[in-house]
Design a protein around this motif. Sequence first.
Motif, PDB file in Angstrom:
ATOM      1  N   THR A  39       5.012   8.047   5.327  1.00  0.00           N
ATOM      2  CA  THR A  39       4.351   8.827   4.278  1.00  0.00           C
ATOM      3  C   THR A  39       2.985   9.326   4.756  1.00  0.00           C
ATOM      4  OG1 THR A  39       3.188   6.944   3.290  1.00  0.00           O
ATOM      5  CG2 THR A  39       5.450   7.348   2.565  1.00  0.00           C
ATOM      6  N   PRO A  40       2.505  10.461   4.217  1.00  0.00           N
ATOM      7  CA  PRO A  40       1.190  10.991   4.605  1.00  0.00           C
ATOM      8  C   PRO A  40       0.052  10.317   3.833  1.00  0.00           C
ATOM      9  CG  PRO A  40       2.216  12.495   3.082  1.00  0.00           C
ATOM     10  CD  PRO A  40       3.228  11.397   3.331  1.00  0.00           C
ATOM     11  N   THR A  41       0.193   9.014   3.593  1.00  0.00           N
ATOM     12  CA  THR A  41      -0.846   8.258   2.902  1.00  0.00           C
ATOM     13  C   THR A  41      -1.306   7.108   3.789  1.00  0.00           C
ATOM     14  OG1 THR A  41       0.809   6.836   1.831  1.00  0.00           O
ATOM     15  CG2 THR A  41       0.086   8.795   0.620  1.00  0.00           C
ATOM     16  N   ASN A  42      -2.453   6.512   3.422  1.00  0.00           N
ATOM     17  CA  ASN A  42      -3.021   5.411   4.206  1.00  0.00           C
ATOM     18  C   ASN A  42      -3.192   5.823   5.672  1.00  0.00           C
ATOM     19  OD1 ASN A  42      -2.794   3.637   1.873  1.00  0.00           O
ATOM     20  ND2 ASN A  42      -0.596   3.611   2.305  1.00  0.00           N
ATOM     21  N   VAL A  43      -3.994   6.833   5.859  1.00  0.00           N
ATOM     22  CA  VAL A  43      -4.161   7.421   7.192  1.00  0.00           C
ATOM     23  C   VAL A  43      -5.526   7.157   7.827  1.00  0.00           C
ATOM     24  CG1 VAL A  43      -2.501   9.262   6.744  1.00  0.00           C
ATOM     25  CG2 VAL A  43      -4.918   9.604   6.148  1.00  0.00           C
ATOM     26  N   LEU A  44      -6.471   6.672   7.024  1.00  0.00           N
ATOM     27  CA  LEU A  44      -7.843   6.483   7.512  1.00  0.00           C
ATOM     28  C   LEU A  44      -8.178   5.000   7.627  1.00  0.00           C
ATOM     29  CD1 LEU A  44     -10.676   7.886   8.032  1.00  0.00           C
ATOM     30  CD2 LEU A  44     -11.178   7.330   5.661  1.00  0.00           C
ATOM     31  N   PRO A  45      -8.509   4.510   8.828  1.00  0.00           N
ATOM     32  CA  PRO A  45      -8.521   5.199  10.122  1.00  0.00           C
ATOM     33  C   PRO A  45      -7.119   5.228  10.740  1.00  0.00           C
ATOM     34  CG  PRO A  45      -9.173   2.933  10.431  1.00  0.00           C
ATOM     35  CD  PRO A  45      -8.976   3.113   8.943  1.00  0.00           C
ATOM     36  N   SER A  46      -6.966   5.990  11.805  1.00  0.00           N
ATOM     37  CA  SER A  46      -5.675   6.071  12.472  1.00  0.00           C
ATOM     38  C   SER A  46      -5.436   4.823  13.312  1.00  0.00           C
ATOM     39  CB  SER A  46      -5.629   7.304  13.389  1.00  0.00           C
ATOM     40  OG  SER A  46      -4.512   7.231  14.251  1.00  0.00           O
ATOM     41  N   LEU A  47      -4.376   4.072  12.985  1.00  0.00           N
ATOM     42  CA  LEU A  47      -4.047   2.889  13.779  1.00  0.00           C
ATOM     43  C   LEU A  47      -3.448   3.274  15.128  1.00  0.00           C
ATOM     44  CD1 LEU A  47      -2.648   0.232  11.267  1.00  0.00           C
ATOM     45  CD2 LEU A  47      -4.923   0.413  12.295  1.00  0.00           C
ATOM     46  N   LEU A  63       0.825  -1.206   0.000  1.00  0.00           N
ATOM     47  CA  LEU A  63       0.000   0.000   0.000  1.00  0.00           C
ATOM     48  C   LEU A  63       0.862   1.260   0.000  1.00  0.00           C
ATOM     49  CD1 LEU A  63      -2.790  -0.903   2.607  1.00  0.00           C
ATOM     50  CD2 LEU A  63      -3.080  -0.635   0.134  1.00  0.00           C
ATOM     51  N   GLU A  64       1.933   1.228   0.765  1.00  0.00           N
ATOM     52  CA  GLU A  64       2.797   2.392   0.892  1.00  0.00           C
ATOM     53  C   GLU A  64       3.603   2.671  -0.382  1.00  0.00           C
ATOM     54  OE1 GLU A  64       3.711   4.520   4.245  1.00  0.00           O
ATOM     55  OE2 GLU A  64       1.659   4.231   3.548  1.00  0.00           O
ATOM     56  N   HIS A  65       3.862   1.652  -1.167  1.00  0.00           N
ATOM     57  CA  HIS A  65       4.746   1.826  -2.325  1.00  0.00           C
ATOM     58  C   HIS A  65       4.053   1.685  -3.674  1.00  0.00           C
ATOM     59  CE1 HIS A  65       7.617   0.862   0.958  1.00  0.00           C
ATOM     60  NE2 HIS A  65       8.410   1.683   0.295  1.00  0.00           N
ATOM     61  N   ARG A  66       2.763   1.428  -3.699  1.00  0.00           N
ATOM     62  CA  ARG A  66       2.089   1.299  -4.989  1.00  0.00           C
ATOM     63  C   ARG A  66       2.037   2.655  -5.707  1.00  0.00           C
ATOM     64  NH1 ARG A  66      -4.360   0.466  -3.567  1.00  0.00           N
ATOM     65  NH2 ARG A  66      -4.498   2.037  -1.912  1.00  0.00           N
ATOM     66  N   THR A  67       2.044   2.605  -6.994  1.00  0.00           N
ATOM     67  CA  THR A  67       2.062   3.823  -7.799  1.00  0.00           C
ATOM     68  C   THR A  67       0.824   3.889  -8.690  1.00  0.00           C
ATOM     69  OG1 THR A  67       3.363   2.692  -9.501  1.00  0.00           O
ATOM     70  CG2 THR A  67       4.579   3.911  -7.803  1.00  0.00           C
ATOM     71  N   ILE A 107      -9.800  -0.930   3.766  1.00  0.00           N
ATOM     72  CA  ILE A 107     -10.236   0.434   3.460  1.00  0.00           C
ATOM     73  C   ILE A 107      -9.214   1.153   2.585  1.00  0.00           C
ATOM     74  CG2 ILE A 107     -10.653   2.724   4.466  1.00  0.00           C
ATOM     75  CD1 ILE A 107     -11.895   1.257   6.883  1.00  0.00           C
ATOM     76  N   CYS A 108      -7.946   1.051   2.972  1.00  0.00           N
ATOM     77  CA  CYS A 108      -6.899   1.750   2.220  1.00  0.00           C
ATOM     78  C   CYS A 108      -6.664   1.128   0.845  1.00  0.00           C
ATOM     79  CB  CYS A 108      -5.599   1.755   3.019  1.00  0.00           C
ATOM     80  SG  CYS A 108      -5.672   2.789   4.498  1.00  0.00           S
ATOM     81  N   THR A 109      -6.981  -0.144   0.705  1.00  0.00           N
ATOM     82  CA  THR A 109      -6.825  -0.794  -0.592  1.00  0.00           C
ATOM     83  C   THR A 109      -7.851  -0.277  -1.594  1.00  0.00           C
ATOM     84  OG1 THR A 109      -5.925  -2.834   0.392  1.00  0.00           O
ATOM     85  CG2 THR A 109      -6.896  -3.004  -1.809  1.00  0.00           C
ATOM     86  N   PHE A 110      -9.094  -0.181  -1.148  1.00  0.00           N
ATOM     87  CA  PHE A 110     -10.173   0.213  -2.061  1.00  0.00           C
ATOM     88  C   PHE A 110     -10.529   1.701  -1.977  1.00  0.00           C
ATOM     89  CE2 PHE A 110     -10.774  -4.328  -1.282  1.00  0.00           C
ATOM     90  CZ  PHE A 110     -10.811  -4.800  -2.590  1.00  0.00           C
ATOM     91  N   PHE A 111      -9.993   2.372  -0.962  1.00  0.00           N
ATOM     92  CA  PHE A 111     -10.215   3.804  -0.822  1.00  0.00           C
ATOM     93  C   PHE A 111      -8.882   4.463  -0.480  1.00  0.00           C
ATOM     94  CE2 PHE A 111     -11.418   7.485   1.978  1.00  0.00           C
ATOM     95  CZ  PHE A 111     -11.973   8.269   0.975  1.00  0.00           C
TER      96      PHE A 111
END
Length: 222
Positions: free
Chosen positions: A134-142, A33-37, A101-105
Amino acid sequence: MNIWKKTGKLLKKYSHAWVFLYVLIYMPWFTWLEHRTGVRYTMVHSPLDPYIPFVEYFVVPYLLWFFFISATGLYFFFTEKQSFYRLAAFTITGMTLFLIICTFFPNGQNLRPASFDHQNLFTQLVQIIYATDTPTNVLPSLHVYNSLGAAIAIAHSSRLKKHRAVRTGAYILTALIILSTVFLKQHSATDVFAAFAIALLVYPLVYVLQEKKVPKLMKQPV
Protein backbone atom coordinates in the motif's frame (compact mmCIF):
# COMPACT_ATOMS: atom_id res chain seq x y z
CA MET A 1 24.58 -37.93 23.98
CA ASN A 2 26.74 -36.64 21.14
CA ILE A 3 23.67 -35.17 19.48
CA TRP A 4 22.77 -33.25 22.63
CA LYS A 5 26.34 -32.01 22.97
CA LYS A 6 26.40 -30.85 19.37
CA THR A 7 23.02 -29.20 19.80
CA GLY A 8 24.23 -27.44 22.93
CA LYS A 9 27.34 -26.19 21.16
CA LEU A 10 25.29 -24.88 18.25
CA LEU A 11 22.89 -23.10 20.58
CA LYS A 12 25.82 -21.53 22.41
CA LYS A 13 27.61 -20.59 19.20
CA TYR A 14 24.52 -19.01 17.67
CA SER A 15 22.96 -17.67 20.86
CA HIS A 16 22.68 -14.28 19.15
CA ALA A 17 19.78 -15.70 17.12
CA TRP A 18 17.50 -14.25 19.80
CA VAL A 19 17.73 -10.97 17.87
CA PHE A 20 15.43 -12.42 15.21
CA LEU A 21 12.64 -12.46 17.80
CA TYR A 22 12.18 -8.78 16.97
CA VAL A 23 10.04 -9.93 14.05
CA LEU A 24 7.41 -10.89 16.65
CA ILE A 25 7.20 -7.22 17.57
CA TYR A 26 7.65 -5.66 14.15
CA MET A 27 5.27 -7.73 12.02
CA PRO A 28 2.11 -7.46 14.19
CA TRP A 29 2.71 -3.73 14.67
CA PHE A 30 3.33 -3.10 10.96
CA THR A 31 0.37 -5.27 9.93
CA TRP A 32 -1.87 -3.26 12.24
CA LEU A 33 -0.58 -0.01 10.71
CA GLU A 34 -1.29 -1.26 7.21
CA HIS A 35 -4.85 -2.36 7.98
CA ARG A 36 -6.14 0.19 10.49
CA THR A 37 -9.12 2.22 9.38
CA GLY A 38 -10.58 5.63 10.14
CA VAL A 39 -7.17 7.30 9.94
CA ARG A 40 -6.42 10.58 8.21
CA TYR A 41 -3.14 10.26 6.33
CA THR A 42 -0.80 13.14 5.61
CA MET A 43 0.45 12.93 2.04
CA VAL A 44 4.22 13.18 1.92
CA HIS A 45 5.56 15.31 -0.91
CA SER A 46 8.74 17.07 -1.93
CA PRO A 47 9.32 19.85 -4.49
CA LEU A 48 11.75 17.43 -6.14
CA ASP A 49 9.17 14.72 -6.78
CA PRO A 50 7.64 16.19 -9.99
CA TYR A 51 11.10 16.33 -11.56
CA ILE A 52 11.83 12.67 -10.93
CA PRO A 53 10.57 10.49 -13.81
CA PHE A 54 9.08 7.05 -13.47
CA VAL A 55 11.65 4.48 -14.63
CA GLU A 56 10.40 0.91 -14.43
CA TYR A 57 13.87 -0.63 -14.83
CA PHE A 58 14.70 0.38 -11.28
CA VAL A 59 12.40 -2.43 -10.17
CA VAL A 60 15.47 -4.70 -10.42
CA PRO A 61 17.54 -3.06 -7.65
CA TYR A 62 14.32 -2.43 -5.70
CA LEU A 63 13.66 -6.18 -5.57
CA LEU A 64 17.32 -6.98 -4.99
CA TRP A 65 16.92 -5.15 -1.67
CA PHE A 66 15.34 -8.26 -0.16
CA PHE A 67 18.35 -10.39 -1.13
CA PHE A 68 20.84 -7.70 -0.13
CA ILE A 69 19.44 -7.24 3.39
CA SER A 70 18.99 -10.97 3.98
CA ALA A 71 22.43 -11.90 2.64
CA THR A 72 24.16 -9.17 4.66
CA GLY A 73 22.39 -10.14 7.87
CA LEU A 74 23.12 -13.85 7.44
CA TYR A 75 26.75 -13.21 6.52
CA PHE A 76 27.41 -11.35 9.75
CA PHE A 77 25.30 -13.79 11.75
CA PHE A 78 27.58 -16.66 10.76
CA THR A 79 30.93 -14.83 10.60
CA GLU A 80 31.09 -11.72 12.80
CA LYS A 81 28.97 -11.70 15.94
CA GLN A 82 29.96 -8.17 16.95
CA SER A 83 29.18 -6.82 13.48
CA PHE A 84 25.88 -8.70 13.54
CA TYR A 85 24.89 -7.11 16.86
CA ARG A 86 25.76 -3.66 15.58
CA LEU A 87 23.83 -4.18 12.35
CA ALA A 88 20.87 -5.49 14.34
CA ALA A 89 21.02 -2.55 16.76
CA PHE A 90 21.11 -0.11 13.84
CA THR A 91 18.25 -1.66 11.90
CA ILE A 92 16.02 -2.45 14.88
CA THR A 93 16.39 1.09 16.24
CA GLY A 94 15.46 2.61 12.89
CA MET A 95 12.59 0.21 12.26
CA THR A 96 11.17 0.89 15.71
CA LEU A 97 11.38 4.64 15.11
CA PHE A 98 9.60 4.05 11.79
CA LEU A 99 6.76 2.23 13.57
CA ILE A 100 6.44 4.99 16.16
CA ILE A 101 6.43 7.73 13.52
CA CYS A 102 3.78 6.00 11.43
CA THR A 103 1.67 5.30 14.50
CA PHE A 104 1.46 8.92 15.61
CA PHE A 105 1.94 10.53 12.20
CA PRO A 106 -0.03 8.45 9.68
CA ASN A 107 1.45 9.16 6.29
CA GLY A 108 1.19 8.14 2.68
CA GLN A 109 1.93 9.22 -0.88
CA ASN A 110 0.03 9.62 -4.14
CA LEU A 111 2.94 9.62 -6.57
CA ARG A 112 2.24 6.35 -8.36
CA PRO A 113 1.34 6.68 -12.05
CA ALA A 114 -2.26 5.81 -12.90
CA SER A 115 -1.07 3.90 -15.97
CA PHE A 116 2.11 3.01 -17.79
CA ASP A 117 3.11 4.27 -21.22
CA HIS A 118 4.02 0.73 -22.25
CA GLN A 119 3.86 -2.81 -20.93
CA ASN A 120 6.87 -5.03 -20.36
CA LEU A 121 8.26 -7.40 -17.75
CA PHE A 122 9.48 -4.52 -15.60
CA THR A 123 6.15 -2.70 -15.51
CA GLN A 124 4.44 -5.99 -14.70
CA LEU A 125 6.74 -6.42 -11.71
CA VAL A 126 5.96 -2.85 -10.64
CA GLN A 127 2.24 -3.60 -10.87
CA ILE A 128 2.74 -6.58 -8.56
CA ILE A 129 4.57 -4.38 -6.06
CA TYR A 130 1.84 -1.74 -6.22
CA ALA A 131 -0.82 -4.41 -5.65
CA THR A 132 0.90 -5.93 -2.62
CA ASP A 133 2.34 -2.82 -1.00
CA THR A 134 0.00 0.00 0.00
CA PRO A 135 1.13 3.63 -0.57
CA THR A 136 0.87 4.29 3.18
CA ASN A 137 3.41 4.26 6.02
CA VAL A 138 6.19 5.50 3.79
CA LEU A 139 8.07 7.94 6.03
CA PRO A 140 10.93 7.19 6.48
CA SER A 141 11.79 4.74 3.71
CA LEU A 142 12.92 1.43 5.21
CA HIS A 143 14.32 0.42 1.83
CA VAL A 144 16.71 3.34 2.15
CA TYR A 145 17.39 3.06 5.87
CA ASN A 146 18.12 -0.67 5.95
CA SER A 147 20.26 -0.41 2.82
CA LEU A 148 22.33 2.26 4.55
CA GLY A 149 22.57 -0.02 7.58
CA ALA A 150 23.86 -2.91 5.49
CA ALA A 151 26.38 -0.69 3.68
CA ILE A 152 27.64 0.76 6.98
CA ALA A 153 28.03 -2.72 8.47
CA ILE A 154 30.01 -3.82 5.43
CA ALA A 155 32.19 -0.70 5.67
CA HIS A 156 33.00 -1.51 9.31
CA SER A 157 33.62 -5.22 8.70
CA SER A 158 37.18 -6.33 9.44
CA ARG A 159 36.71 -9.48 7.36
CA LEU A 160 35.56 -7.59 4.28
CA LYS A 161 38.28 -4.94 4.27
CA LYS A 162 40.37 -7.10 1.94
CA HIS A 163 37.46 -7.72 -0.43
CA ARG A 164 37.27 -4.40 -2.26
CA ALA A 165 35.06 -5.78 -5.04
CA VAL A 166 32.44 -6.95 -2.54
CA ARG A 167 32.45 -3.65 -0.71
CA THR A 168 32.29 -1.59 -3.91
CA GLY A 169 29.47 -3.76 -5.27
CA ALA A 170 27.54 -3.35 -2.02
CA TYR A 171 27.91 0.45 -2.14
CA ILE A 172 26.77 0.61 -5.77
CA LEU A 173 23.78 -1.62 -5.04
CA THR A 174 22.90 0.55 -2.03
CA ALA A 175 22.93 3.67 -4.23
CA LEU A 176 20.76 1.96 -6.87
CA ILE A 177 18.27 0.76 -4.25
CA ILE A 178 17.97 4.27 -2.84
CA LEU A 179 17.38 5.68 -6.31
CA SER A 180 14.86 2.96 -7.09
CA THR A 181 12.55 4.10 -4.29
CA VAL A 182 11.93 7.44 -6.01
CA PHE A 183 12.18 6.35 -9.64
CA LEU A 184 9.50 3.69 -9.03
CA LYS A 185 7.38 6.31 -7.25
CA GLN A 186 7.31 4.16 -4.16
CA HIS A 187 8.59 7.03 -2.06
CA SER A 188 8.88 10.76 -2.06
CA ALA A 189 12.31 12.34 -1.87
CA THR A 190 11.22 13.43 1.60
CA ASP A 191 11.08 9.77 2.69
CA VAL A 192 14.65 9.33 1.49
CA PHE A 193 15.91 12.40 3.33
CA ALA A 194 14.10 11.25 6.48
CA ALA A 195 15.81 7.85 6.28
CA PHE A 196 19.21 9.54 5.96
CA ALA A 197 18.40 11.83 8.89
CA ILE A 198 17.51 8.92 11.16
CA ALA A 199 20.60 7.02 10.02
CA LEU A 200 22.75 10.02 10.95
CA LEU A 201 21.16 10.05 14.40
CA VAL A 202 21.49 6.32 15.03
CA TYR A 203 24.95 5.79 13.53
CA PRO A 204 26.92 7.56 16.30
CA LEU A 205 25.05 5.62 18.99
CA VAL A 206 25.68 2.23 17.42
CA TYR A 207 29.14 2.66 15.93
CA VAL A 208 31.01 5.75 17.16
CA LEU A 209 30.16 5.46 20.86
CA GLN A 210 30.43 1.68 20.85
CA GLU A 211 33.96 1.86 19.51
CA LYS A 212 34.90 3.90 22.55
CA LYS A 213 33.09 1.73 25.05
CA VAL A 214 32.12 -1.74 23.85
CA PRO A 215 29.12 -3.06 25.78
CA LYS A 216 29.13 -6.50 27.41
CA LEU A 217 26.85 -7.74 24.66
CA MET A 218 29.54 -7.05 22.09
CA LYS A 219 32.23 -8.78 24.16
CA GLN A 220 30.70 -12.21 23.78
CA PRO A 221 33.13 -14.61 22.06
CA VAL A 222 32.64 -15.19 18.37
